[in-house]
Write a protein that holds these residues in place. Structure first.
Motif, PDB file in Angstrom:
ATOM      1  N   VAL A 278       0.870  -1.179   0.000  1.00 42.45           N
ATOM      2  CA  VAL A 278       0.000   0.000   0.000  1.00 42.45           C
ATOM      3  C   VAL A 278       0.908   1.230   0.000  1.00 42.45           C
ATOM      4  CG1 VAL A 278      -1.879  -1.167   1.200  1.00 42.45           C
ATOM      5  CG2 VAL A 278      -0.162   0.077   2.529  1.00 42.45           C
TER       6      VAL A 278
ATOM      7  N   ASP B  83      -6.731   2.680   2.570  1.00 37.42           N
ATOM      8  CA  ASP B  83      -5.694   1.650   2.559  1.00 37.42           C
ATOM      9  C   ASP B  83      -5.796   0.736   3.774  1.00 37.42           C
ATOM     10  OD1 ASP B  83      -4.792   4.418   3.277  1.00 37.42           O
ATOM     11  OD2 ASP B  83      -3.085   3.374   4.161  1.00 37.42           O
TER      12      ASP B  83
ATOM     13  N   SER C 242      -8.798  -1.587   3.103  1.00 33.32           N
ATOM     14  CA  SER C 242      -8.466  -2.489   1.999  1.00 33.32           C
ATOM     15  C   SER C 242      -7.640  -3.663   2.517  1.00 33.32           C
ATOM     16  CB  SER C 242      -7.680  -1.737   0.913  1.00 33.32           C
ATOM     17  OG  SER C 242      -8.480  -0.773   0.266  1.00 33.32           O
ATOM     18  N   CYS C 243      -6.685  -3.370   3.396  1.00 38.53           N
ATOM     19  CA  CYS C 243      -5.875  -4.438   3.996  1.00 38.53           C
ATOM     20  C   CYS C 243      -6.740  -5.346   4.858  1.00 38.53           C
ATOM     21  CB  CYS C 243      -4.751  -3.839   4.825  1.00 38.53           C
ATOM     22  SG  CYS C 243      -3.474  -3.001   3.858  1.00 38.53           S
TER      23      CYS C 243
ATOM     24  N   LEU D 108      -2.623  -2.460  -3.252  1.00 40.76           N
ATOM     25  CA  LEU D 108      -3.850  -1.779  -2.866  1.00 40.76           C
ATOM     26  C   LEU D 108      -3.619  -0.268  -2.738  1.00 40.76           C
ATOM     27  CD1 LEU D 108      -4.944  -4.233  -0.013  1.00 40.76           C
ATOM     28  CD2 LEU D 108      -5.959  -4.080  -2.301  1.00 40.76           C
ATOM     29  N   ASP D 109      -4.448   0.513  -3.406  1.00 46.59           N
ATOM     30  CA  ASP D 109      -4.481   1.971  -3.228  1.00 46.59           C
ATOM     31  C   ASP D 109      -3.182   2.648  -3.676  1.00 46.59           C
ATOM     32  OD1 ASP D 109      -6.077   4.150  -2.567  1.00 46.59           O
ATOM     33  OD2 ASP D 109      -5.276   4.296  -0.526  1.00 46.59           O
TER      34      ASP D 109
ATOM     35  N   ALA E 208     -10.195   2.313  -3.358  1.00 43.55           N
ATOM     36  CA  ALA E 208      -9.587   0.987  -3.485  1.00 43.55           C
ATOM     37  C   ALA E 208     -10.402  -0.084  -2.778  1.00 43.55           C
ATOM     38  CB  ALA E 208      -8.157   1.017  -2.946  1.00 43.55           C
TER      39      ALA E 208
ATOM     40  N   PHE F  41     -11.995  -3.378  -4.577  1.00 47.92           N
ATOM     41  CA  PHE F  41     -11.635  -4.692  -4.070  1.00 47.92           C
ATOM     42  C   PHE F  41     -12.884  -5.462  -3.657  1.00 47.92           C
ATOM     43  CE2 PHE F  41      -9.037  -7.112  -0.686  1.00 47.92           C
ATOM     44  CZ  PHE F  41      -8.620  -8.060  -1.613  1.00 47.92           C
TER      45      PHE F  41
END
Length: 286
Positions: free
Chosen positions: A19, A28, A31-32, A64-65, A91, A95
């Motif tokens: 990220v 972010d 997203s993780c 991601l991102d 993001a 996803f």
């Protein structure tokens, strides 16, 4: 409940998450969390940097991102290259769409839609769309706890991992509660009002998912077991104008009636709920 097994199987091969560096954001971080919740091994490290040459094509690296590419086939999920006129999709939304859980996330997590808009369009346009000002919006979304989480995610690699895994576990548990709670709920009618009977549901399920069920089904109130006593607990939904539980104050069956009219607790479960809801009905309709 969406079946995400095919894409989860692909995520099982991820060995690192990349990220962006610098300031961290909800995008972010969540997203993780989504990645860990839907298949990425929890020991795969989160590396805050730009992707190295070849990593955008490396299926063991989830990007991601960051990276300027949205290509799910290569496990790349950035949104910054998208045109300003495109529908706002950060993001974590890109996803979630690939995983097939966008609608589920939107239903279960009210922050999902608001933070998607905030990340892509910024606070001023988001505030206008929400009918408020940027200053007032900042007061809603910013607080010492969330600010601390964002800063620690950025600065502390060990805590970063723990935070993302913790959020992933929260997402997974809410998803599990939704799946297990929904079949237990019975929509009943008392005094002509739709009442969601949650008496077969666990407290954890109710606390995590009842709001989503209310948004989807719009009952007038919820019926639950009183966690502090031996009676029922009734909770008015969406400030339904047909119900004012303060009208039940002083009744023989009433243990507690909130002056605001939105909560009623009964002395026992051996009460006539038609009578209770009849007494609580206001003299006007919506």
């Amino acid at each position: 409940m969406t079946d995400v097994s095919e894409n989860a199987a692909r995520l099982a091969g991820v060995r690192r998450i990349v990220v962006h560096g610098g300031l961290a954001h909800v995008d972010d971080i969540m997203s993780c969390a989504l990645a860990y919740a839907f298949g990425v091994p929890h020991d795969a490290p989160i590396e805050r940097r730009n992707p190295k040459p070849g990593e955008l094509d490396d299926l063991s690296t989830l990007v991601l991102d960051v990276g300027g590419v949205h290509d799910p086939a290569r496990l790349d999920f950035d949104h910054h290259q998208r045109a300003r006129t495109d529908e706002p999709k950060c993001a974590f939304r890109l996803f979630a769409e690939w995983l097939g859980v966008h609608e589920e996330m939107r239903l279960l997590h009210p922050w999902y839609t608001a933070w998607n808009l905030m990340d892509v369009t910024g606070p001023y346009l988001t505030a206008r769309k929400m009918g408020t000002t940027a200053d007032e919006l900042a007061g809603f979304v910013s607080n010492p706890l969330s600010d601390w989480v964002v800063r620690r995610f950025a600065d502390d690699p060990v805590l970063r991992q723990k935070l993302a895994v913790t959020f992933a576990n929260e997402l997974a548990l809410t998803r599990k509660c939704w799946r297990e709670m929904s079949p237990k709920i019975v929509l009943r009618t008392f005094a002509g009002l739709p009442v969601a009977d949650l008496t077969a549901c666990l407290t954890e399920e109710i606390s995590r998912c009842s709001d989503a069920w209310v948004r989807q089904n719009a009952p007038a109130c919820l019926l639950m077991r009183d966690g502090r006593g031996t009676g029922w607990s009734l909770l008015r939904c969406n400030d339904d104008p047909r119900i004012d539980f303060s009208r039940c104050a002083g009744r023989p069956y009433t243990l507690f009636a909130h002056p605001g009219g939105f909560i009623l607790k009964t002395t026992s479960r051996d009460v006539d709920l038609d009578r209770v809801l009849f007494d609580a009905r206001t003299p006007f309709e919506a």
